[in-house]
Every structure is written in structure tokens, then in C-alpha cells.
Scaffold this motif. Structure first.
Motif, PDB file in Angstrom:
ATOM      1  N   LEU A 138       0.814  -1.219   0.000  1.00  0.00           N
ATOM      2  CA  LEU A 138       0.000   0.000   0.000  1.00  0.00           C
ATOM      3  C   LEU A 138       0.848   1.269   0.000  1.00  0.00           C
ATOM      4  O   LEU A 138       0.389   2.328  -0.431  1.00  0.00           O
ATOM      5  CB  LEU A 138      -0.931   0.018   1.218  1.00  0.00           C
ATOM      6  N   ALA A 139       2.084   1.177   0.480  1.00  0.00           N
ATOM      7  CA  ALA A 139       2.931   2.363   0.570  1.00  0.00           C
ATOM      8  C   ALA A 139       3.266   2.944  -0.794  1.00  0.00           C
ATOM      9  O   ALA A 139       3.522   4.149  -0.921  1.00  0.00           O
ATOM     10  CB  ALA A 139       4.226   2.027   1.324  1.00  0.00           C
ATOM     11  N   THR A 140       3.255   2.104  -1.837  1.00  0.00           N
ATOM     12  CA  THR A 140       3.650   2.588  -3.165  1.00  0.00           C
ATOM     13  C   THR A 140       2.650   2.263  -4.274  1.00  0.00           C
ATOM     14  O   THR A 140       2.813   2.741  -5.392  1.00  0.00           O
ATOM     15  CB  THR A 140       5.011   1.972  -3.554  1.00  0.00           C
ATOM     16  N   ALA A 141       1.626   1.471  -3.984  1.00  0.00           N
ATOM     17  CA  ALA A 141       0.698   1.033  -5.033  1.00  0.00           C
ATOM     18  C   ALA A 141      -0.073   2.211  -5.624  1.00  0.00           C
ATOM     19  O   ALA A 141      -0.457   3.149  -4.910  1.00  0.00           O
ATOM     20  CB  ALA A 141      -0.278  -0.003  -4.475  1.00  0.00           C
ATOM     21  N   ASP A 142      -0.313   2.150  -6.912  1.00  0.00           N
ATOM     22  CA  ASP A 142      -1.102   3.166  -7.595  1.00  0.00           C
ATOM     23  C   ASP A 142      -2.559   3.068  -7.144  1.00  0.00           C
ATOM     24  O   ASP A 142      -3.085   1.956  -6.966  1.00  0.00           O
ATOM     25  CB  ASP A 142      -1.008   2.944  -9.099  1.00  0.00           C
ATOM     26  N   PRO A 143      -3.247   4.186  -6.929  1.00  0.00           N
ATOM     27  CA  PRO A 143      -4.653   4.128  -6.497  1.00  0.00           C
ATOM     28  C   PRO A 143      -5.536   3.310  -7.428  1.00  0.00           C
ATOM     29  O   PRO A 143      -6.459   2.626  -6.972  1.00  0.00           O
ATOM     30  CB  PRO A 143      -5.070   5.604  -6.476  1.00  0.00           C
ATOM     31  N   ALA A 144      -5.260   3.327  -8.720  1.00  0.00           N
ATOM     32  CA  ALA A 144      -6.069   2.533  -9.660  1.00  0.00           C
ATOM     33  C   ALA A 144      -5.876   1.047  -9.395  1.00  0.00           C
ATOM     34  O   ALA A 144      -6.836   0.260  -9.474  1.00  0.00           O
ATOM     35  CB  ALA A 144      -5.689   2.869 -11.097  1.00  0.00           C
ATOM     36  N   GLU A 145      -4.642   0.639  -9.070  1.00  0.00           N
ATOM     37  CA  GLU A 145      -4.382  -0.767  -8.759  1.00  0.00           C
ATOM     38  C   GLU A 145      -5.056  -1.160  -7.449  1.00  0.00           C
ATOM     39  O   GLU A 145      -5.639  -2.244  -7.332  1.00  0.00           O
ATOM     40  CB  GLU A 145      -2.881  -1.021  -8.656  1.00  0.00           C
ATOM     41  N   ILE A 146      -4.998  -0.280  -6.455  1.00  0.00           N
ATOM     42  CA  ILE A 146      -5.656  -0.551  -5.171  1.00  0.00           C
ATOM     43  C   ILE A 146      -7.154  -0.735  -5.376  1.00  0.00           C
ATOM     44  O   ILE A 146      -7.762  -1.680  -4.844  1.00  0.00           O
ATOM     45  CB  ILE A 146      -5.380   0.596  -4.176  1.00  0.00           C
ATOM     46  N   ALA A 147      -7.764   0.149  -6.155  1.00  0.00           N
ATOM     47  CA  ALA A 147      -9.202   0.044  -6.421  1.00  0.00           C
ATOM     48  C   ALA A 147      -9.536  -1.258  -7.133  1.00  0.00           C
ATOM     49  O   ALA A 147     -10.532  -1.918  -6.816  1.00  0.00           O
ATOM     50  CB  ALA A 147      -9.671   1.241  -7.249  1.00  0.00           C
TER      51      ALA A 147
END
Length: 308
Positions: A138-147
Motif C-alpha cells: 500500500l505504501a507505493t501502489a497506484d490508487p487505480a491498482e488498489i481500487a
């Protein structure tokens, strides 16, 4: 002093009876791909033929330590995930059991980071000695990937707003490192939820499945079952949410019928490789005694004769 963490094995008798109830009986080599705290394995050993063998797999070092306490020469222990099942010899197993998901001791130990009910490090790895934790990702993941992860693995309709909230938290306060931080953030973002369900349930599920590659590993294990099961061998899979069960159901259905190649209409069809045997749900008494059993589904299939 805290009480020792306990795990109540779901569908214990039903799973072992299905596993050993095929035409091969309790003879030969059986595989428990998810040892956990050993409920199924201990019962299998108690019913296994004297010259039989039980091979167990598990990623969790605590599960392996538990298994090492069993004094039985018929037990072989492998500290790795069930994606390695394909390394076993072809047609060598009389049965394969997969009890999917996370065990109660893992959920109930704050230090493992699986639960939103306790504050602890945001880890969620089945094997905390390998790979990346949820906090690290989560510290570096892109918001689109998190979603995408929250939507695909948690079936969460508020995946977009949750991902944006995580990104905003990172910008203002730095990385999210604690389970309580994530649970509070999701609760503040998800305004509606089914009665009795914590707003963070689906997000925690999604991150756990993703960080451990659970669905990919399940698909690998199911394909490997066709390689390692002897004709007449049983495949028994217990799942706890719809994503897992759908994969298992579709896998059994796909291999429980002859497959014709439409590009070669005169070629012999690929023979069926599995026969569906049963679908079992926990009874009311088990669910009342162990609420975590409520969502469990057990599917049983049998390996058909190998093609000539």
C-alpha cells in the motif's frame, strides 16, 4: 494471561469421510494441502491404513511447527504453499484435501494483521518470512491498482472511494501501517453496509487474497490435482467465499464432461477427467457452534480412469 488461540475445524468429519470414502479407501498416499492447525490431518491419520502416507503442505511457520509435533512416521511435511502440489509424482495420491482461507488462530492473533477487530501491524502474509506485506504494498501502489484489487477480490462497490481515501491518507500522514488505521479509514469512507458486517470486511478480504495470491494458487492446485490424483482418487475442497467456490465449481464442471474440439469434428473427444460427487454445507448445529462455518461450501469430485 491470554487464553490459547483455538481453531475449530469446519466440516471435519464430512471432509475426511469424503476424502477416504472413494473406491481407493484409506490406502495409499493422501495430501492435505492446507494443514492449518491439523484438525483434518489428525483425523486422516487416525483412519489411514498402517502403510499409508499423509503429505501436508502449509506456508505458515506456526502451522509447520504444529505439524512437527505430531509423532507419526506416516506424516511428511512440506513448508510451502499448495501451488507446489504438481511436484508430487503423477497419479500418486489417493486423495487431496484443500481447506481454503485463513484459520482462526491467524485471524485472532493481532500480530498477523489479518483482522480489523484488533490493532496490529498491517501484514496479512500467510508466511510472514517471505514476500511483501499489505503495508509495504500500500505504501507505493497506484490508487487505480488498489481500487482494482478491492473491487475484484473483495467485490466491494466502494472500491474507488476507498482507494482514493488511502492515497489521500498517504499524502497527508504517510503510509498506513496498522490494521486499526485501515479499518477506521474504510469505515469513514463506506457509509452503508449490510447489517452486522463491518465496513472494512471486504477490503481486508481483498488485500489478504491479493497479497497471498490465493486465487492464482488455487487455480494452480486444482490443475495439479489432475496430475497427482490416481484414478478413483478424491478431490475435496472447502471454500469460504464466492470467489473461491466459483473457481472450484467451474473447474469440476469443466472436467466432468467430454470436450469436443470444434476445429476437428472427427477427432475423438477429450475424455472426462473428474466426476462430481457432492456439494455439502455445514448443518445448523455446526453453524450455531462455530459461526465462521456459515459461509463454508465443500465440493467433492473423483478422478476418473486415465485415458487409454
Amino acid at each position: 494471561m491470554n487464553a490459547p488461540l483455538r481453531h475449530t475445524t469446519v466440516l471435519l468429519d464430512e471432509a475426511v469421510e469424503s476424502l477416504l470414502g472413494g473406491p481407493l479407501g484409506a490406502r495409499g498416499t493422501f495430501v492435505d494441502g492446507t494443514f492449518g492447525r491439523g484438525g483434518h490431518s489428525r483425523l486422516i491419520l487416525s483412519r489411514l491404513a498402517p502403510d499409508g502416507q499423509l503429505v501436508i503442505f502449509d506456508k505458515d511457520p506456526q502451522a509447520i511447527a504444529e505439524a512437527q509435533g505430531i509423532q507419526d512416521p506416516r506424516l511428511a511435511i512440506r513448508h510451502e504453499g499448495f501451488s507446489h502440489l504438481g511436484e508430487l509424482p503423477a497419479a500418486s495420491a489417493s486423495g487431496l484435501l484443500l481447506d481454503l482461507g485463513v484459520s482462526s488462530p491467524q485471524i485472532d492473533e493481532p500480530g498477523r494483521g489479518f483482522s480489523f477487530r484488533f490493532d496490529g501491524p498491517l501484514d496479512m502474509r500467510m508466511d510472514p518470512t517471505r514476500g511483501q506485506s499489505v503495508a509495504d504494498w500500500l505504501a507505493t501502489a497506484d490508487p487505480a491498482e488498489i481500487a482494482e484489487v478491492i473491487r475484484d477480490y473483495g467485490e466491494e462497490r466502494f472500491a474507488g472511494p476507498i482507494a482514493k481515501a488511502i492515497a489521500a491518507w498517504r499524502t497527508k500522514q504517510g503510509p498506513i501501517t496498522r490494521t486499526a488505521e485501515l479499518a477506521d479509514l474504510v469505515a469513514g469512507t463506506v457509509k452503508t453496509r449490510e447489517p452486522g458486517q463491518h465496513p472494512a470486511t471486504r477490503t481486508f478480504q481483498a488485500f489478504r487474497i491479493f497479497i497471498n495470491a490465493e486465487l492464482e494458487e488455487l487455480r494452480q492446485a486444482l490443475e495439479a490435482s489432475l496430475h497427482i490424483l490416481a484414478p478413483g482418487g478424491r478431490l475435496v475442497v472447502i471454500s469460504f467465499h464466492s470467489l473461491e467456490d466459483r473457481i472450484v465449481k467451474q473447474f469440476i464442471a469443466r472436467h466432468a464432461k467430454e470436450v469436443y474440439d470444434r476445429r476437428a469434428p472427427f477427432a475423438l473427444p477429450q475424455p472426462m477427467r473428474l466426476a462430481a460427487v457432492a456439494r455439502v454445507k455445514p448443518g445448523a448445529a455446526e453453524v450455531a457452534a462455530n459461526p465462521r462455518a456459515r459461509s463454508a461450501v465443500m465440493r467433492v469430485a473423483e478422478r476418473t480412469e486415465a485415458p487409454a
